[in-house]
Scaffold this active site. Structure first.
Site, PDB file in Angstrom:
ATOM      1  N   ARG A  28     -35.439   7.184  30.637  1.00 31.20           N
ATOM      2  CA  ARG A  28     -36.816   6.701  30.497  1.00 31.20           C
ATOM      3  C   ARG A  28     -37.055   5.484  31.408  1.00 31.20           C
ATOM      4  O   ARG A  28     -37.720   5.586  32.426  1.00 31.20           O
ATOM      5  CB  ARG A  28     -37.078   6.349  29.017  1.00 31.20           C
ATOM      6  CG  ARG A  28     -38.544   6.144  28.672  1.00 31.20           C
ATOM      7  CD  ARG A  28     -39.090   4.787  29.012  1.00 31.20           C
ATOM      8  NE  ARG A  28     -38.318   3.688  28.427  1.00 31.20           N
ATOM      9  CZ  ARG A  28     -38.536   2.406  28.736  1.00 31.20           C
ATOM     10  NH1 ARG A  28     -39.468   2.072  29.614  1.00 31.20           N
ATOM     11  NH2 ARG A  28     -37.802   1.448  28.189  1.00 31.20           N
ATOM     12  N   ASP A  29     -36.464   4.358  31.089  1.00 31.57           N
ATOM     13  CA  ASP A  29     -36.738   3.140  31.858  1.00 31.57           C
ATOM     14  C   ASP A  29     -36.235   3.295  33.287  1.00 31.57           C
ATOM     15  O   ASP A  29     -36.836   2.764  34.225  1.00 31.57           O
ATOM     16  CB  ASP A  29     -36.042   1.939  31.189  1.00 31.57           C
ATOM     17  CG  ASP A  29     -36.729   0.613  31.473  1.00 31.57           C
ATOM     18  OD1 ASP A  29     -37.731   0.612  32.206  1.00 31.57           O
ATOM     19  OD2 ASP A  29     -36.254  -0.415  30.977  1.00 31.57           O
ATOM     20  N   CYS A  72     -39.646  -1.816  36.548  1.00 35.90           N
ATOM     21  CA  CYS A  72     -40.842  -1.576  35.750  1.00 35.90           C
ATOM     22  C   CYS A  72     -42.005  -1.389  36.695  1.00 35.90           C
ATOM     23  O   CYS A  72     -42.245  -2.239  37.557  1.00 35.90           O
ATOM     24  CB  CYS A  72     -41.125  -2.721  34.777  1.00 35.90           C
ATOM     25  SG  CYS A  72     -42.609  -2.391  33.798  1.00 35.90           S
ATOM     26  N   ASN A 116     -32.329  -1.878  35.699  1.00 37.23           N
ATOM     27  CA  ASN A 116     -31.798  -2.380  34.429  1.00 37.23           C
ATOM     28  C   ASN A 116     -30.328  -2.716  34.605  1.00 37.23           C
ATOM     29  O   ASN A 116     -29.670  -2.252  35.529  1.00 37.23           O
ATOM     30  CB  ASN A 116     -31.873  -1.281  33.357  1.00 37.23           C
ATOM     31  CG  ASN A 116     -33.283  -0.988  32.937  1.00 37.23           C
ATOM     32  OD1 ASN A 116     -34.065  -0.461  33.703  1.00 37.23           O
ATOM     33  ND2 ASN A 116     -33.607  -1.328  31.712  1.00 37.23           N
TER      34      ASN A 116
END
Ligand code: HMG
Ligand code: MG
Length: 323
Positions: free
Chosen positions: A15-16, A262, A271
């Site tokens: 996801r991220d 992001c 991340n």
């Protein structure tokens, strides 16, 4: 408080990680990645988001990803999407893995329910400007929108996580007050989010600030409900994790191969890489249940699909060994 002997790694790569990659991966590759991560021992793997596909085409078809993983909870077939990872054996996954999905509003929640999601995450911010850019809502509007969603989700027996973004800085406003983070985190906890993940969205935090902010939140909601989520823009993510482990944090978010960033935070790089986190925790003698070589192989496979190089330092070191 002392370090926990066991840490849950909350994998956010599918996801991220993928939401910020220029290349949109097909559903089968997203499914293969999640299967590889589960086979590596990760027990919570964020599977996608029910957000606007116009805003984030990378997360479109998350319902199809969940459908393709519907056999999870029992026996799964190991991915065959790369020669390296594909061993074609069936693996018994016990206990079953959790597949959280992000939900920004009532429409996203309805779609998540229709897709039979059993774990949702709502996401708010400690900065007004970021909240507006990310979800087109003020902080207060977002909390008002989440309250009935979280209540209904809990009543239906779903697990619910709440994110707070910009906990150590905002790309638009700069400094963010710890009191603002505490206020949003406690509001999410009060509405029923079982766990609150504190996101250093742009990766600007350093260890003392990370520890102080996390301690302030934990003093209100409890350390067991407090997860940490560091981006590695300035190379501080592992140091920040270590500082927070000393508070007794037991849930740490990370992304395979260091994928991510992001889309609403210019300059935010990936991340914290799962491989780097597992290497650190293995070295500290902290139990994670994650097999480092397998998660590194999963990272190489998804990077091959994306046409990019793994950003994890540990991943790079292990890749050199398998050549
Ligand atoms: P909006 O424009 O205010 O929504 O967007 P709206 O209600 O006005 O609707 C506009 C259009 O979007 C409509 O379509 C809706 O149907 C559609 P149209 O009629 O124009 O064709 N729409 C949707 N479509 C699919 N799913 C939905 C949905 N809702 C509306 N759920 C919205 C509001 C939140 C949808 C939008 O701003 C959005 O999708 N934003 C993306 C937010 C996002 O995913 N950000 C990244 C995740 S957060 C993050 O990465 C931080 C984190 O990792 C922690 C950290 O690091 O800090 C968690
Ligand atoms: Mg994030």
């Amino acid at each position: 408080m002392s370090r926990a002997g066991t840490i849950e790694i909350f994998e956010v790569g599918p996801r991220d990680g993928l939401q910020n990659e220029a290349k949109v991966l097909p559903v089968e590759t997203r499914i293969a990645l999640i299967r590889d991560l589960a086979a590596a021992g990760l027990r919570t793997v964020e599977a996608g988001s029910f957000v606007s596909p116009r805003n984030l085409p990378q997360m479109a078809q998350t319902a199809d990803v969940l459908a393709g993983l519907s056999s999870f909870g029992g026996s799964i077939s190991r991915s065959t999407h790369s020669a390296e990872a594909g061993s074609k054996v069936d693996l018994e996954i016990d206990p079953p893995i959790h597949l959280p999905v992000l939900v920004p509003n009532a429409r996203g929640f309805a779609d998540a329910l229709a897709a039979k999601a059993k774990y949702i995450a709502v996401f708010a911010a400690a900065s007004e400007s970021f909240s507006r850019r990310n979800i087109n809502r003020s902080i207060e509007e977002s909390l008002d929108e989440y309250r009935p969603i979280v209540a209904e989700a809990r009543a239906k027996g779903l697990k619910v996580r709440g994110y707070v973004s910009c906990v150590l800085g905002c790309p638009y406003e700069g400094q963010v007050a710890v009191s603002a983070v505490v206020s949003v985190a406690t509001a999410l906890a009060a509405m029923g989010c079982e766990e609150i993940s504190l996101g250093d969205t742009i990766g600007v935090g350093t260890p003392d600030a990370a520890r102080a902010m996390t301690a302030a939140v934990a003093s209100e909601i409890g350390i067991q409900r407090t997860a940490v989520h560091f981006h590695d823009t300035y190379g501080q993510a592992l140091a920040n994790v270590l500082a927070c482990l000393d508070l007794g944090v037991t849930v740490v978010d990370s992304s395979v191969a260091g994928l991510g960033g992001c889309p609403y935070a210019p300059g935010a790089s990936g991340n914290l890489a799962t491989e780097d986190l597992v290497y650190l925790l293995d070295g500290l003698g902290v139990e994670t249940g994650v097999d480092l070589d397998k998660v590194a192989a999963a990272g190489r496979a998804v990077c091959a699909a994306l046409g990019s190089a793994p950003r994890s330092r540990t991943g790079q070191a292990l890749a050199a060994k398998v050549k």
